[in-house]
Motif scaffolding. Structure first.
Motif, short mmCIF file in Angstrom:
data_model
loop_
_atom_site.label_atom_id
_atom_site.label_comp_id
_atom_site.label_asym_id
_atom_site.label_seq_id
_atom_site.Cartn_x
_atom_site.Cartn_y
_atom_site.Cartn_z
N MET A 193 0.85 -1.17 0.00
CA MET A 193 0.00 0.00 0.00
C MET A 193 0.90 1.24 0.00
O MET A 193 1.80 1.36 0.80
CB MET A 193 -0.90 -0.01 1.23
CG MET A 193 -1.95 1.07 1.19
SD MET A 193 -3.04 1.08 2.65
CE MET A 193 -3.97 -0.40 2.42
N GLU A 194 0.61 2.14 -0.89
CA GLU A 194 1.43 3.33 -1.00
C GLU A 194 1.08 4.34 0.08
O GLU A 194 -0.08 4.50 0.46
CB GLU A 194 1.21 3.99 -2.37
CG GLU A 194 1.67 3.13 -3.52
CD GLU A 194 1.48 3.84 -4.84
OE1 GLU A 194 1.62 5.06 -4.89
OE2 GLU A 194 1.19 3.14 -5.81
N ASP A 195 2.08 5.02 0.56
CA ASP A 195 1.87 6.03 1.60
C ASP A 195 1.06 7.22 1.10
O ASP A 195 0.35 7.86 1.86
CB ASP A 195 3.22 6.54 2.13
CG ASP A 195 3.93 5.49 2.95
OD1 ASP A 195 3.27 4.55 3.43
OD2 ASP A 195 5.15 5.61 3.11
N ASN A 196 1.15 7.52 -0.20
CA ASN A 196 0.50 8.71 -0.73
C ASN A 196 -0.85 8.42 -1.40
O ASN A 196 -1.40 9.28 -2.07
CB ASN A 196 1.42 9.45 -1.69
CG ASN A 196 1.72 8.63 -2.92
OD1 ASN A 196 1.42 7.45 -3.00
ND2 ASN A 196 2.34 9.28 -3.90
N MET A 197 -1.40 7.23 -1.22
CA MET A 197 -2.66 6.90 -1.90
C MET A 197 -3.80 7.82 -1.47
O MET A 197 -4.71 8.08 -2.24
CB MET A 197 -3.04 5.44 -1.68
CG MET A 197 -3.43 5.08 -0.30
SD MET A 197 -3.71 3.30 -0.23
CE MET A 197 -4.84 3.25 1.11
N PHE A 198 -3.75 8.34 -0.26
CA PHE A 198 -4.81 9.22 0.21
C PHE A 198 -4.71 10.60 -0.42
O PHE A 198 -5.62 11.42 -0.30
CB PHE A 198 -4.80 9.32 1.74
CG PHE A 198 -5.08 8.00 2.39
CD1 PHE A 198 -6.36 7.43 2.34
CD2 PHE A 198 -4.08 7.29 3.03
CE1 PHE A 198 -6.62 6.21 2.92
CE2 PHE A 198 -4.33 6.06 3.63
CZ PHE A 198 -5.60 5.52 3.56
N GLU A 199 -3.62 10.86 -1.09
CA GLU A 199 -3.43 12.11 -1.81
C GLU A 199 -3.89 11.98 -3.27
O GLU A 199 -4.01 12.97 -3.97
CB GLU A 199 -1.95 12.52 -1.80
CG GLU A 199 -1.30 12.50 -0.43
CD GLU A 199 -1.91 13.51 0.53
OE1 GLU A 199 -2.20 14.62 0.10
OE2 GLU A 199 -2.09 13.15 1.71
N ASP A 200 -4.12 10.77 -3.72
CA ASP A 200 -4.49 10.49 -5.11
C ASP A 200 -5.99 10.75 -5.31
O ASP A 200 -6.84 9.97 -4.86
CB ASP A 200 -4.15 9.04 -5.44
CG ASP A 200 -4.45 8.65 -6.88
OD1 ASP A 200 -5.14 9.41 -7.60
OD2 ASP A 200 -4.00 7.56 -7.29
N VAL A 201 -6.32 11.83 -6.00
CA VAL A 201 -7.71 12.23 -6.19
C VAL A 201 -8.49 11.16 -6.95
O VAL A 201 -9.65 10.87 -6.61
CB VAL A 201 -7.78 13.59 -6.94
CG1 VAL A 201 -9.20 13.95 -7.29
CG2 VAL A 201 -7.15 14.67 -6.09
N ASN A 202 -7.91 10.53 -7.95
CA ASN A 202 -8.60 9.49 -8.70
C ASN A 202 -8.94 8.30 -7.81
O ASN A 202 -10.03 7.73 -7.91
CB ASN A 202 -7.77 9.03 -9.90
CG ASN A 202 -7.68 10.11 -10.96
OD1 ASN A 202 -8.60 10.88 -11.16
ND2 ASN A 202 -6.54 10.17 -11.63
N TRP A 203 -8.02 7.91 -6.95
CA TRP A 203 -8.26 6.81 -6.02
C TRP A 203 -9.41 7.16 -5.07
O TRP A 203 -10.31 6.36 -4.84
CB TRP A 203 -6.99 6.49 -5.24
CG TRP A 203 -7.12 5.33 -4.31
CD1 TRP A 203 -7.04 4.00 -4.63
CD2 TRP A 203 -7.39 5.38 -2.92
NE1 TRP A 203 -7.23 3.23 -3.51
CE2 TRP A 203 -7.45 4.06 -2.44
CE3 TRP A 203 -7.58 6.42 -2.01
CZ2 TRP A 203 -7.69 3.75 -1.11
CZ3 TRP A 203 -7.82 6.12 -0.69
CH2 TRP A 203 -7.87 4.78 -0.24
#
Length: 128
Positions: free
Chosen positions: A1-11
């Motif tokens: 799990m990437e640390d920055n996934m919560f920053e990814d608007v598409n996700w």
């Protein structure tokens, strides 16, 4: 799990769509008393709208489909948001264009308090 996934608007949008969570914002013009609802794609889908419509038409579509017996309850919750500045939750029955009567649970918070000066704020067509 990437640390920055919560920053990814598409996700994030994908998660909202998958969980049937809509985002919205209601703005009332203090000069005209006209309200508009700005809705995410997920929210448009929840509202039964196939395409984006004007914010004013979106607001009317939402308000007009709140079951009559719940409108005062919704207005009271909005009034409490405005009075206290705190987040409030409201639950009501909404008449979906295709699904019929559905249960809605949502919450909101006053973002800006300049609308407090509107004397007609709790008119059903003029709240934010």
């Amino acid at each position: 799990m990437e640390d920055n996934m919560f920053e990814d608007v598409n996700w994030l949008h994908g998660i909202l769509e998958f969980s049937s969570t809509g985002l919205w914002k209601i703005i009332t013009d203090n000069n005209t008393g006209i309200s508009g609802m700005y809705a995410s794609q997920s929210m448009l889908k929840l509202l039964g709208l196939k395409q984006r419509i004007s914010p004013e038409a979106c607001y009317e579509h939402w308000w007009d489909n709140i079951e009559e017996e719940f409108r005062d309850y919704v207005l009271d919750a909005v009034g409490q948001m405005i009075k206290t500045g705190e987040q409030k939750e409201v639950q009501y029955i909404w008449n979906h264009p295709k699904l019929g009567k559905i249960f809605v649970r949502c919450s909101g918070k006053l973002e800006k308090n300049e609308i407090r000066s509107n004397p007609n704020l709790l008119n059903p067509n003029e709240f934010a």
